[in-house]
Design an enzyme around this catalytic site. Sequence first.
Site, short mmCIF file in Angstrom:
data_model
loop_
_atom_site.label_atom_id
_atom_site.label_comp_id
_atom_site.label_asym_id
_atom_site.label_seq_id
_atom_site.Cartn_x
_atom_site.Cartn_y
_atom_site.Cartn_z
N LYS A 189 -2.86 5.84 -4.24
CA LYS A 189 -3.98 6.74 -3.95
C LYS A 189 -3.79 8.09 -4.60
O LYS A 189 -2.65 8.59 -4.70
CB LYS A 189 -4.13 6.93 -2.42
CG LYS A 189 -4.00 5.65 -1.63
CD LYS A 189 -4.26 5.83 -0.14
CE LYS A 189 -3.82 4.61 0.63
NZ LYS A 189 -2.37 4.55 0.94
N ASN A 248 4.37 -9.15 12.36
CA ASN A 248 3.05 -8.55 12.14
C ASN A 248 2.15 -9.41 11.25
O ASN A 248 0.93 -9.23 11.23
CB ASN A 248 3.19 -7.14 11.54
CG ASN A 248 3.84 -6.17 12.52
OD1 ASN A 248 3.90 -6.45 13.72
ND2 ASN A 248 4.31 -5.04 12.02
N ASP A 281 0.85 -1.20 0.00
CA ASP A 281 0.00 0.00 0.00
C ASP A 281 0.88 1.25 0.00
O ASP A 281 1.65 1.47 0.93
CB ASP A 281 -0.88 0.00 1.26
CG ASP A 281 -1.84 1.17 1.28
OD1 ASP A 281 -2.93 1.04 0.70
OD2 ASP A 281 -1.49 2.23 1.85
N ARG A 339 9.92 -7.08 12.63
CA ARG A 339 8.52 -6.67 12.89
C ARG A 339 7.62 -6.99 11.71
O ARG A 339 6.46 -7.38 11.90
CB ARG A 339 8.48 -5.17 13.20
CG ARG A 339 9.07 -4.81 14.55
CD ARG A 339 9.06 -3.32 14.73
NE ARG A 339 9.49 -2.92 16.05
CZ ARG A 339 9.67 -1.65 16.42
NH1 ARG A 339 9.44 -0.67 15.56
NH2 ARG A 339 10.05 -1.36 17.64
N SER A 350 5.99 -1.45 8.97
CA SER A 350 7.24 -1.43 9.73
C SER A 350 8.38 -1.45 8.74
O SER A 350 8.28 -2.10 7.70
CB SER A 350 7.36 -2.63 10.67
OG SER A 350 8.64 -2.57 11.29
N SER A 355 -10.94 6.18 0.25
CA SER A 355 -10.29 6.12 1.55
C SER A 355 -10.82 7.27 2.39
O SER A 355 -11.08 8.37 1.86
CB SER A 355 -8.77 6.24 1.35
OG SER A 355 -8.11 6.26 2.60
N HIS A 397 -7.88 9.39 -1.96
CA HIS A 397 -7.23 9.34 -0.64
C HIS A 397 -8.13 9.91 0.48
O HIS A 397 -8.22 9.34 1.56
CB HIS A 397 -5.90 10.10 -0.70
CG HIS A 397 -4.89 9.62 0.30
ND1 HIS A 397 -3.54 9.59 0.03
CD2 HIS A 397 -5.01 9.17 1.57
CE1 HIS A 397 -2.89 9.13 1.10
NE2 HIS A 397 -3.76 8.87 2.04
N GLY A 451 -2.66 2.25 15.48
CA GLY A 451 -2.86 3.64 15.90
C GLY A 451 -1.56 4.40 15.75
O GLY A 451 -1.23 5.25 16.57
N PRO A 505 -3.28 0.34 11.76
CA PRO A 505 -3.82 -0.73 12.63
C PRO A 505 -3.23 -0.73 14.03
O PRO A 505 -3.82 -1.32 14.94
CB PRO A 505 -3.46 -2.02 11.87
CG PRO A 505 -2.33 -1.63 10.97
CD PRO A 505 -2.56 -0.21 10.59
N GLN A 537 -10.72 2.46 2.58
CA GLN A 537 -9.57 2.36 3.50
C GLN A 537 -9.71 3.45 4.55
O GLN A 537 -9.62 4.63 4.22
CB GLN A 537 -8.25 2.52 2.73
CG GLN A 537 -7.04 2.37 3.62
CD GLN A 537 -5.70 2.54 2.91
OE1 GLN A 537 -4.90 3.39 3.27
NE2 GLN A 537 -5.45 1.72 1.90
N TRP A 582 -6.33 1.40 7.95
CA TRP A 582 -5.03 2.08 8.04
C TRP A 582 -4.72 2.37 9.51
O TRP A 582 -5.62 2.44 10.34
CB TRP A 582 -4.93 3.28 7.13
CG TRP A 582 -5.71 4.56 7.33
CD1 TRP A 582 -6.77 4.97 6.57
CD2 TRP A 582 -5.45 5.64 8.26
NE1 TRP A 582 -7.20 6.21 6.98
CE2 TRP A 582 -6.39 6.66 8.01
CE3 TRP A 582 -4.50 5.85 9.26
CZ2 TRP A 582 -6.44 7.87 8.73
CZ3 TRP A 582 -4.54 7.04 9.99
CH2 TRP A 582 -5.50 8.02 9.72
N TYR A 610 2.93 10.05 -0.35
CA TYR A 610 4.01 9.52 0.49
C TYR A 610 5.39 9.85 -0.10
O TYR A 610 6.40 9.73 0.60
CB TYR A 610 3.89 8.00 0.69
CG TYR A 610 2.62 7.51 1.33
CD1 TYR A 610 1.71 8.38 1.93
CD2 TYR A 610 2.31 6.15 1.36
CE1 TYR A 610 0.54 7.92 2.52
CE2 TYR A 610 1.14 5.69 1.95
CZ TYR A 610 0.26 6.58 2.51
OH TYR A 610 -0.91 6.11 3.09
#
Length: 285
Positions: free
Chosen positions: A79, A251, A49, A247, A242, A150, A112, A202, A200, A172, A198, A54
């Site tokens: 997006k 995950n 994603d 991780r 991550s 989203s 987005h 926090g 997940p 999303q 998105w 970004y």
Amino acid sequence: MAFTSCTDTFTLRNAVGIPCIGYGTFETPADTARKAVREALEVGYRHIDTAAVYGNQQGVGEGIRDSAIPRASIFLTSKLWNTERGYDATMAAFDKTLNELGTDYLDLYLIHWPANRKQYGDRAEELNAETWRAFEELYSSGRVKAIGVSNFLPHHLQALESTATVKPMVDQIEVHPGWPQAEAVAYCQAHGIQVEAWGPFGHKDVLNDPTLVAIGKKHGKSSAQVCVRWALQHNVLPLPKSVHADRMKANMNVFDFELNDTEIAAIDALQGIGGSCANPDEVDF
Ligand SMILES: NC(=O)c1ccc[n+]([C@@H]2O[C@H](COP(=O)([O-])OP(=O)(O)OC[C@H]3O[C@@H](n4cnc5c(N)ncnc54)[C@H](OP(=O)(O)O)[C@@H]3O)[C@@H](O)[C@H]2O)c1
């Protein structure tokens, strides 16, 4: 939920399969994205994603090519950013996204954020519809296999669906313990829209919550794994991020335990433990 691996798929309303855990790349800098995405694919993710805003699409594309994984085996989402709304700007932004990623199609393209009334007044719904018209055309041309949105709340979805020819396949939204967005999730699930979560964790804020830590301990799992599993058990597709390979691996290692009803209810009841919890009607970006 009968998934046994992160490559098992939810099925979108147009029969496209989408791997049930996606790898997030928000705030992964352009120069880190290449290595991070290659490593994510190497440890087993097949769903990536990203987003134009970004600023890392080029690195994401390079990471995909550096991996030994064929493009066709990877589910790639990007997006449309908020500055590119409307038909013409959307078409141009989509071309730029494909160019930066170095691919000739996307698996999923999302608006987005909805144009909101705070910024666009009475024109908000019309602008979302105009953007969506471009999405429908991109979808019909085969340059994107599925289209969605989203940060759309039920009222944004209702407005969009009233003029759409192709209904959105995905929404999303921010979903994590403490911010379950139960109403939006229920609306989407009743209307054939796959919810993706998105943030997940926090944005990692919720990971020290004692309830999540204690539930994890009972299963020999971390609070992060509990968050991913909780989303999946709600039929919500989590997008953990991550940049660390250990991780990344942990995950997605969530298929050897199950949260019971009491644990799910305890997590559902958590409130105000972190994340952005932004209201899409109030944002001014
Ligand atoms: N549509 C939207 O508006 C929107 C908004 C935000 C995000 N997203 C998407 O959703 C994805 C996930 O959201 P997010 O990146 O905001 O946050 P997130 O996945 O909830 O949390 C990421 C944070 O948690 C840390 N982390 C990850 N795994 C961990 C573990 N096992 N133990 C401890 N810490 C861990 C990460 O640090 P390290 O990287 O250092 O491990 C990072 O700081 C994004 O990457 C993006 O693809 C979409």
